[in-house]
Scaffold this motif. Structure first.
Motif, PDB file in Angstrom:
ATOM      1  N   ARG A 175       0.878  -1.445  -0.052  1.00  0.00           N
ATOM      2  CA  ARG A 175      -0.013   0.106   0.037  1.00  0.00           C
ATOM      3  C   ARG A 175       0.838   1.251  -0.065  1.00  0.00           C
ATOM      4  O   ARG A 175       0.396   2.483   0.298  1.00  0.00           O
ATOM      5  N   HIS A 176       2.155   1.159  -0.180  1.00  0.00           N
ATOM      6  CA  HIS A 176       2.971   2.181  -0.110  1.00  0.00           C
ATOM      7  C   HIS A 176       3.676   2.411  -1.591  1.00  0.00           C
ATOM      8  O   HIS A 176       3.847   1.793  -2.335  1.00  0.00           O
ATOM      9  N   ILE A 177       3.858   3.753  -1.920  1.00  0.00           N
ATOM     10  CA  ILE A 177       4.467   4.047  -3.061  1.00  0.00           C
ATOM     11  C   ILE A 177       6.195   4.286  -2.898  1.00  0.00           C
ATOM     12  O   ILE A 177       6.609   5.070  -1.945  1.00  0.00           O
ATOM     13  N   ARG A 178       6.901   3.511  -3.554  1.00  0.00           N
ATOM     14  CA  ARG A 178       8.209   3.699  -3.023  1.00  0.00           C
ATOM     15  C   ARG A 178       8.969   4.568  -4.197  1.00  0.00           C
ATOM     16  O   ARG A 178       8.813   4.401  -5.481  1.00  0.00           O
ATOM     17  N   VAL A 179       9.884   5.495  -3.615  1.00  0.00           N
ATOM     18  CA  VAL A 179      10.708   6.253  -4.598  1.00  0.00           C
ATOM     19  C   VAL A 179      12.177   5.882  -4.320  1.00  0.00           C
ATOM     20  O   VAL A 179      12.589   6.308  -3.091  1.00  0.00           O
ATOM     21  N   VAL A 180      12.906   5.490  -5.051  1.00  0.00           N
ATOM     22  CA  VAL A 180      14.225   4.896  -4.638  1.00  0.00           C
ATOM     23  C   VAL A 180      15.266   5.477  -5.883  1.00  0.00           C
ATOM     24  O   VAL A 180      15.016   5.581  -7.022  1.00  0.00           O
ATOM     25  N   LYS A 181      16.254   5.735  -5.389  1.00  0.00           N
ATOM     26  CA  LYS A 181      17.520   6.297  -6.222  1.00  0.00           C
ATOM     27  C   LYS A 181      18.564   5.236  -6.342  1.00  0.00           C
ATOM     28  O   LYS A 181      18.882   4.620  -5.485  1.00  0.00           O
ATOM     29  N   VAL A 182      19.089   4.759  -7.475  1.00  0.00           N
ATOM     30  CA  VAL A 182      19.935   3.683  -7.636  1.00  0.00           C
ATOM     31  C   VAL A 182      21.254   4.089  -7.490  1.00  0.00           C
ATOM     32  O   VAL A 182      21.433   4.964  -8.067  1.00  0.00           O
ATOM     33  N   LEU A 183      21.907   3.433  -6.461  1.00  0.00           N
ATOM     34  CA  LEU A 183      23.391   3.680  -6.275  1.00  0.00           C
ATOM     35  C   LEU A 183      24.107   2.839  -6.825  1.00  0.00           C
ATOM     36  O   LEU A 183      25.313   3.322  -7.034  1.00  0.00           O
ATOM     37  N   ALA A 184      23.858   1.510  -6.950  1.00  0.00           N
ATOM     38  CA  ALA A 184      24.955   0.382  -7.631  1.00  0.00           C
ATOM     39  C   ALA A 184      23.834  -0.598  -8.078  1.00  0.00           C
ATOM     40  O   ALA A 184      22.763  -0.714  -7.858  1.00  0.00           O
ATOM     41  N   LEU A 185      24.623  -1.373  -9.033  1.00  0.00           N
ATOM     42  CA  LEU A 185      23.652  -2.503  -9.966  1.00  0.00           C
ATOM     43  C   LEU A 185      23.569  -3.727  -8.900  1.00  0.00           C
ATOM     44  O   LEU A 185      22.767  -4.362  -8.998  1.00  0.00           O
ATOM     45  N   GLY A 186      25.084  -4.007  -8.603  1.00  0.00           N
ATOM     46  CA  GLY A 186      24.891  -5.394  -7.725  1.00  0.00           C
ATOM     47  C   GLY A 186      25.097  -6.457  -8.812  1.00  0.00           C
ATOM     48  O   GLY A 186      24.928  -6.197 -10.103  1.00  0.00           O
ATOM     49  N   ILE A 187      25.677  -7.713  -8.181  1.00  0.00           N
ATOM     50  CA  ILE A 187      25.913  -8.869  -9.127  1.00  0.00           C
ATOM     51  C   ILE A 187      25.329 -10.040  -8.755  1.00  0.00           C
ATOM     52  O   ILE A 187      25.225 -11.076  -9.343  1.00  0.00           O
ATOM     53  N   ARG A 188      24.622  -9.871  -7.467  1.00  0.00           N
ATOM     54  CA  ARG A 188      23.639 -10.984  -7.055  1.00  0.00           C
ATOM     55  C   ARG A 188      22.764 -10.557  -6.127  1.00  0.00           C
ATOM     56  O   ARG A 188      22.549  -9.549  -5.540  1.00  0.00           O
ATOM     57  N   ARG A 189      21.622 -11.772  -5.735  1.00  0.00           N
ATOM     58  CA  ARG A 189      20.749 -11.260  -4.647  1.00  0.00           C
ATOM     59  C   ARG A 189      21.447 -11.790  -3.472  1.00  0.00           C
ATOM     60  O   ARG A 189      21.524 -13.109  -3.106  1.00  0.00           O
ATOM     61  N   GLY A 190      22.035 -10.816  -2.789  1.00  0.00           N
ATOM     62  CA  GLY A 190      22.588 -11.188  -1.498  1.00  0.00           C
ATOM     63  C   GLY A 190      21.828 -10.948  -0.454  1.00  0.00           C
ATOM     64  O   GLY A 190      20.640 -10.833  -0.357  1.00  0.00           O
ATOM     65  N   PRO A 191      22.538 -11.045   1.096  1.00  0.00           N
ATOM     66  CA  PRO A 191      21.788 -10.592   2.020  1.00  0.00           C
ATOM     67  C   PRO A 191      21.092  -9.130   2.190  1.00  0.00           C
ATOM     68  O   PRO A 191      21.812  -8.394   1.235  1.00  0.00           O
ATOM     69  N   ALA A 192      20.427  -8.962   2.969  1.00  0.00           N
ATOM     70  CA  ALA A 192      19.569  -7.774   3.123  1.00  0.00           C
ATOM     71  C   ALA A 192      20.643  -6.488   3.275  1.00  0.00           C
ATOM     72  O   ALA A 192      20.445  -5.418   2.362  1.00  0.00           O
ATOM     73  N   PRO A 193      21.611  -6.469   3.917  1.00  0.00           N
ATOM     74  CA  PRO A 193      22.555  -5.162   4.186  1.00  0.00           C
ATOM     75  C   PRO A 193      23.216  -5.236   2.815  1.00  0.00           C
ATOM     76  O   PRO A 193      23.444  -3.820   2.495  1.00  0.00           O
ATOM     77  N   GLU A 194      23.688  -6.067   2.073  1.00  0.00           N
ATOM     78  CA  GLU A 194      24.065  -5.819   0.891  1.00  0.00           C
ATOM     79  C   GLU A 194      23.183  -5.345  -0.128  1.00  0.00           C
ATOM     80  O   GLU A 194      23.346  -4.386  -1.097  1.00  0.00           O
ATOM     81  N   ALA A 195      22.008  -5.614  -0.147  1.00  0.00           N
ATOM     82  CA  ALA A 195      20.822  -5.193  -1.064  1.00  0.00           C
ATOM     83  C   ALA A 195      20.338  -3.726  -0.792  1.00  0.00           C
ATOM     84  O   ALA A 195      20.165  -2.723  -1.714  1.00  0.00           O
ATOM     85  N   GLN A 196      20.465  -3.219   0.680  1.00  0.00           N
ATOM     86  CA  GLN A 196      20.149  -2.193   0.964  1.00  0.00           C
ATOM     87  C   GLN A 196      21.202  -0.852   0.648  1.00  0.00           C
ATOM     88  O   GLN A 196      21.048   0.423   0.442  1.00  0.00           O
ATOM     89  N   ALA A 197      22.328  -1.311   0.262  1.00  0.00           N
ATOM     90  CA  ALA A 197      23.479  -0.769  -0.215  1.00  0.00           C
ATOM     91  C   ALA A 197      23.468  -0.359  -1.527  1.00  0.00           C
ATOM     92  O   ALA A 197      24.110   0.715  -2.398  1.00  0.00           O
ATOM     93  N   LEU A 198      22.263  -0.902  -2.320  1.00  0.00           N
ATOM     94  CA  LEU A 198      22.193  -0.691  -3.863  1.00  0.00           C
ATOM     95  C   LEU A 198      21.384   0.361  -4.185  1.00  0.00           C
ATOM     96  O   LEU A 198      21.193   0.953  -5.235  1.00  0.00           O
ATOM     97  N   TYR A 199      20.636   1.148  -2.964  1.00  0.00           N
ATOM     98  CA  TYR A 199      19.830   2.131  -3.347  1.00  0.00           C
ATOM     99  C   TYR A 199      19.538   3.134  -2.023  1.00  0.00           C
ATOM    100  O   TYR A 199      20.027   2.889  -1.024  1.00  0.00           O
ATOM    101  N   GLU A 200      19.158   4.317  -2.269  1.00  0.00           N
ATOM    102  CA  GLU A 200      18.896   5.246  -1.380  1.00  0.00           C
ATOM    103  C   GLU A 200      17.309   5.324  -1.447  1.00  0.00           C
ATOM    104  O   GLU A 200      16.897   5.960  -2.595  1.00  0.00           O
ATOM    105  N   ASP A 201      16.780   5.406  -0.313  1.00  0.00           N
ATOM    106  CA  ASP A 201      15.136   5.424  -0.149  1.00  0.00           C
ATOM    107  C   ASP A 201      14.855   7.031  -0.107  1.00  0.00           C
ATOM    108  O   ASP A 201      15.166   7.597   0.930  1.00  0.00           O
TER     109      ASP A 201
END
Length: 131
Positions: free
Chosen positions: A67-93
């Motif tokens: 029920r939320h609208i997300r607006v995120v800025k892409v900071l990095a592309l990533g090479i795999r689907r890793g753990p949550a801290p690694e995933a959170q480094a890919l974007y700025e909310d």
């Protein structure tokens, strides 16, 4: 060499459905692809209608999640689907979801638990029941 192989190896770009999955916004890549194909994602203001649209660092994505609208800025592309801290480094909310407020009971203070027998009798008397 197929089109998808050249797209995946293009430096500085990644498929939008893959990135959304890498960043852990969606549980499966097919859910991310479905949202993209349905036109539910905006890439820097433009509606995305194909899951193979390329995303790169600096792009701004807008999409609905629950029920939320997300607006995120892409900071990095990533090479795999890793753990949550690694995933959170890919974007700025840019617009984090606001926690929903719960409705409070006007008769009792919040967190007071289940009413006692005495409280129940007082509520019944207030409502005019049990006479």
């Amino acid at each position: 060499m197929t089109l998808s192989e050249t797209e995946d190896t293009t430096p500085g770009r990644l498929r939008i459905d893959k990135w959304l999955w890498f960043a852990r916004f969606f549980k499966t890549r097919s859910l991310a692809a479905k949202l993209c194909n349905d036109g539910g994602v905006r890439l820097s203001g433009a509606v995305v209608t194909k899951a193979h649209a390329a995303v790169r660092p600096g792009d701004v994505l807008t999409f609905a999640q629950g029920r939320h609208i997300r607006v995120v800025k892409v900071l990095a592309l990533g090479i795999r689907r890793g753990p949550a801290p690694e995933a959170q480094a890919l974007y700025e909310d840019l617009a984090p979801p606001v926690p929903e407020e719960r409705l409070e009971d006007p008769y009792r203070p919040p967190g007071s638990g289940r009413p006692t027998k005495r409280d129940r009798r007082a509520l019944d008397a207030l409502h005019g029941e049990g006479e």
